[in-house]
Design an enzyme around this catalytic site. Sequence first.
Site, PDB file in Angstrom:
ATOM      1  N   TYR A  44       0.745  -1.400  -0.006  1.00 15.49           N
ATOM      2  CA  TYR A  44       0.050  -0.098  -0.007  1.00 15.49           C
ATOM      3  C   TYR A  44       0.898   1.329   0.096  1.00 15.49           C
ATOM      4  O   TYR A  44       0.601   2.258  -0.765  1.00 15.49           O
ATOM      5  CB  TYR A  44      -1.007  -0.193   1.171  1.00 15.49           C
ATOM      6  CG  TYR A  44      -1.855   1.251   1.242  1.00 15.49           C
ATOM      7  CD1 TYR A  44      -3.190   1.376   0.895  1.00 15.49           C
ATOM      8  CD2 TYR A  44      -1.564   2.464   2.054  1.00 15.49           C
ATOM      9  CE1 TYR A  44      -3.753   2.306   0.948  1.00 15.49           C
ATOM     10  CE2 TYR A  44      -2.343   3.401   2.057  1.00 15.49           C
ATOM     11  CZ  TYR A  44      -3.568   3.461   1.313  1.00 15.49           C
ATOM     12  OH  TYR A  44      -4.424   4.475   1.669  1.00 15.49           O
ATOM     13  N   LYS A 123     -25.525   3.396  20.568  1.00 17.88           N
ATOM     14  CA  LYS A 123     -25.651   4.703  20.830  1.00 17.88           C
ATOM     15  C   LYS A 123     -23.914   5.032  21.080  1.00 17.88           C
ATOM     16  O   LYS A 123     -23.526   5.180  22.011  1.00 17.88           O
ATOM     17  CB  LYS A 123     -26.236   5.266  21.956  1.00 17.88           C
ATOM     18  CG  LYS A 123     -26.517   6.488  21.848  1.00 17.88           C
ATOM     19  CD  LYS A 123     -27.374   7.346  22.983  1.00 17.88           C
ATOM     20  CE  LYS A 123     -27.712   8.772  22.939  1.00 17.88           C
ATOM     21  NZ  LYS A 123     -25.932   9.505  23.216  1.00 17.88           N
ATOM     22  N   GLU A 183     -20.948   9.744  13.229  1.00 14.31           N
ATOM     23  CA  GLU A 183     -20.351  10.119  14.740  1.00 14.31           C
ATOM     24  C   GLU A 183     -18.993   9.676  14.376  1.00 14.31           C
ATOM     25  O   GLU A 183     -18.423   8.616  14.006  1.00 14.31           O
ATOM     26  CB  GLU A 183     -20.952   8.860  15.852  1.00 14.31           C
ATOM     27  CG  GLU A 183     -20.799   9.199  16.952  1.00 14.31           C
ATOM     28  CD  GLU A 183     -21.697  10.353  17.519  1.00 14.31           C
ATOM     29  OE1 GLU A 183     -21.678  10.885  18.835  1.00 14.31           O
ATOM     30  OE2 GLU A 183     -22.492  11.014  16.783  1.00 14.31           O
ATOM     31  N   LYS A 299     -34.977   3.709  16.267  1.00 12.53           N
ATOM     32  CA  LYS A 299     -35.555   4.455  15.152  1.00 12.53           C
ATOM     33  C   LYS A 299     -36.660   3.707  14.250  1.00 12.53           C
ATOM     34  O   LYS A 299     -36.412   2.555  14.086  1.00 12.53           O
ATOM     35  CB  LYS A 299     -34.492   4.811  14.113  1.00 12.53           C
ATOM     36  CG  LYS A 299     -33.219   5.636  14.624  1.00 12.53           C
ATOM     37  CD  LYS A 299     -32.105   5.788  13.409  1.00 12.53           C
ATOM     38  CE  LYS A 299     -31.009   6.504  14.204  1.00 12.53           C
ATOM     39  NZ  LYS A 299     -29.859   6.507  13.150  1.00 12.53           N
ATOM     40  N   CYS A 439      17.765   7.419  32.604  1.00 10.45           N
ATOM     41  CA  CYS A 439      16.688   7.042  33.431  1.00 10.45           C
ATOM     42  C   CYS A 439      16.114   5.729  32.974  1.00 10.45           C
ATOM     43  O   CYS A 439      15.545   5.825  31.998  1.00 10.45           O
ATOM     44  CB  CYS A 439      15.689   8.148  33.816  1.00 10.45           C
ATOM     45  SG  CYS A 439      14.454   7.511  34.794  1.00 10.45           S
TER      46      CYS A 439
END
Length: 682
Positions: A44, A123, A183, A299, A439
Site C-alpha cells: 500500500y 448509541k 459520529e 428508530k 533514567c
Amino acid sequence: MKPKHTKKFPSEAEERVRRLRAQIHHHDYLYYIRDAPEISDEEYDRLFRELHELEEQYPALLSQDSPTQRVGVAPLDSFPTIEHMAPMLSLDSDVKVEALGRFDERVRKALGAGEITYVTEPKLDGASVELVYEEGLLVRASTRGDGRFGEGITANIRTIPSIPLRLRDEERPVPLFSAFRAEVVMRIGAFEQLNERLLESGRSPFANPRNAAAGSLRQLDPGVTAERPLDAYVFEILAVSSPPAATQWDALRAMRGWGLRVNELERRVTSVEEILRYHAELEAQRDELDYEIDGIVIKLDNLTARERMGATSHHPRWAYAHKFPPRKEETRILRIVPSVGRTGVVTPIAFMRPVEIGGVTVSRANLHNREEVARKDIREGDRVRIQRAGDVIPQVLERIDEPGRKRTDPFVMPVHCPSCGTPLVERGPYTVCPNVFGCLAQLAGRVWHFGSRQALDIEGLGGETSRALVQEGLVRSLPDLFELQAEQVLGLEGFAEKSAEKLVAAISAASQTELARFIYGLGIPEVGASVARTLSLHFGSFEALRDASEEALQAAEGIGPKMSEQILAFFREPRNGEQLERLLSHVQLKAPRPSTRSAAEGEESLEGLRFVLTGRLAGMSRSEAKERLESLGGRLTSSVSKSTDFVVVGDSPGAKLDKARDLGIEVLDEKAFVELLREKRA
C-alpha cells in the site's frame, strides 16, 4: 523565459495516476470499511509513494479527491459557520424501561394499526458531524453545533481515513447531492495511547474518548487532527437528491454500497421485548467493543412514517435512546505510588482495593499530577468514589467523607526520581525527571519512540523488543542502540540468527536519517512530528537548533513561549548534552530538503519571504494564494511573528491584523497582494 507547452503531462502519466487512485481508494475501502485488506502495508505504501511522486512531478494532475490530499491545508484563523442541510436534532433519552414503553406507545398511537418495525443500533459516544457530497465528492463537513448551524471542519474531516473523499459507484449510482450524519469516535486503545503521550509531554489528558474526538476535530491546524487516531460511522441520510430507499434498513445498505462505514451491530425489531433483549445484549458486549457506547438508539424503520410523525424543536418523535446506567463504585485507596513515564513525567498512581465496575475489576487509577491530588485532597486510606471515565479509564471522582476516621498525611511527590535518583523538577502542575537518556524507567519507551515510524523508522524495534533490550541490560542509554551486535540480540526471546542480524542491520541503516526524524525521535516535550519538521526547516541543522536562544526558537513558525521553554530545558540539561554528543557520533543527519518550487528563470521571486493571511479573499481561495506564493518561493504561514514579512488582509480579518500593526509589519490589502503577485508573474 522557458517555452510554453500546451501539454503539461504525458498521457501515460495521466492514466497511471488514474489507476493508482482507483487502486488506493479500493484498498482504503477494503481496509477501513470492510476490514478485509488484500495487500500488505508495504505494498500500500509503495502505491501511495508512486502516486505522490507522479503528482509532484506533474502538479496539473492533482485533484481534490486524491488520496494524497487528505492533509496539507494551512491552519485556519477560525472555523466558518455553516448551516446544515437538515436539522441535526438531539434524541429523547432515559434509562428507565417505563420511558421506553411510553415512546413505543406514542409511535403506535400516531401510526395506527399494523406492525411497527424499528431499527436498533449502538448509541455511539463520540462527536456528531454532517458530511456533504456533491456528485460523489466530499465538499463540506461541519460539527453538529446547535443543530442548525455548525463549524466548518472540512479539512479536518478529510484527514480521517474511514471517511471517503469520493463515494463508490460500483454497486449503485451515486446521487448528485447527498448529506449524511456521522459520529466521529476515537477507539479505546488509541485514546489510551493519546492520553499517555499527552501526560508524558506535560499536557492535560482528555477525560474520555468522546472529548478526545471532539477536541481533535476542533483543531485549527488539520495537521494536528491528522496525528489523532479518529474513526467515523455514518448512520443517517440527512438529505439526498434521489432517495435510495423507503426504509432506514435499506438506507444503511445504500450507504455501505457507497463506501461509507456503517455500524455492524444494527438490528430490526418489532416490539419493546425485542428492544430490551438487544439492549441487554449490547450492555453485556459493551466492555468487549473497542469504541464507547452509552446505550442504544431505536428508530422507526419506515421513512414515510417518520415524516408523518415529525419532530419537536429538540428531537424527532420517531427516534429514542435507551441509555445504560452509569458505572460508579466506592473503594479505598491503599497507597499512592509515583510512576515514571517515557518522557520523565512522574505520575501519582492510586492503588485501590479491587472493585468491579461494569464487569471489569479496577484496582488502580491515574491521579495525573500533584495539583490534581491536592485539589481532590486524595490521601492513602481514604474512601473514594470511582468510575470508568467514558466507561474506559478508571478515574477517582471524589473523596467520601468519613466523620471520626483519622486520615493520613497529605501525599507529597518525591524529591528524587524513584528510578534513577536524579533531582526532580517542576514544570507547571507536573513533576519531571530531567535525566532523559539515563533514567531506565524512561529508556524502554524512549528506545521504542526513537525507532518508531515517524522517527528513525527502525523495522523490528517495537515496544516488546525495546523493553527486552533494556531489561537485559543490552541498552543502558539511547546511543547503545548503535553499538549492538547480532550475537547480543540472539540471547533475547524470539530472536534467531537471521532476525537478530536483520534488527542490527536496520539500526545501522537508520543511522543515516533526516534531521526532522531525528528531532522527533529524541522525544523532546511538546515536539511532535509536525513541530519537528518546522524546527528542521527553520534551523537547517541540529547544531543550530541545539544552540538556539528562546527568542530564536520563538521566531520559528508556531513555536510559542511554552514550547520554547520545554525545548530549552531539554538541551540545557547536562545529562542530555552528554548523551546527545554520543548519539551524534553514531548518526549522519541529512539536511532538510529545500522547497522545489521557485520562480521561473529570469523572473523576480519572493524567495524566503513569509506571508500571513487573515480574513477571506474575494478573488482566490487560501489554497490558491498559498500555491501562487510558493511558486515564487514565498511561504504562507499561520501565525504573525517578528519574522513575518507581510500580512495580507481580506474581509473580516482577525487579531492577526492587530498583532501585525503592533509589530510594525507591512500590511497588504487584497488588491496590493494581487498586484504584487502580478509583478512577480505568479
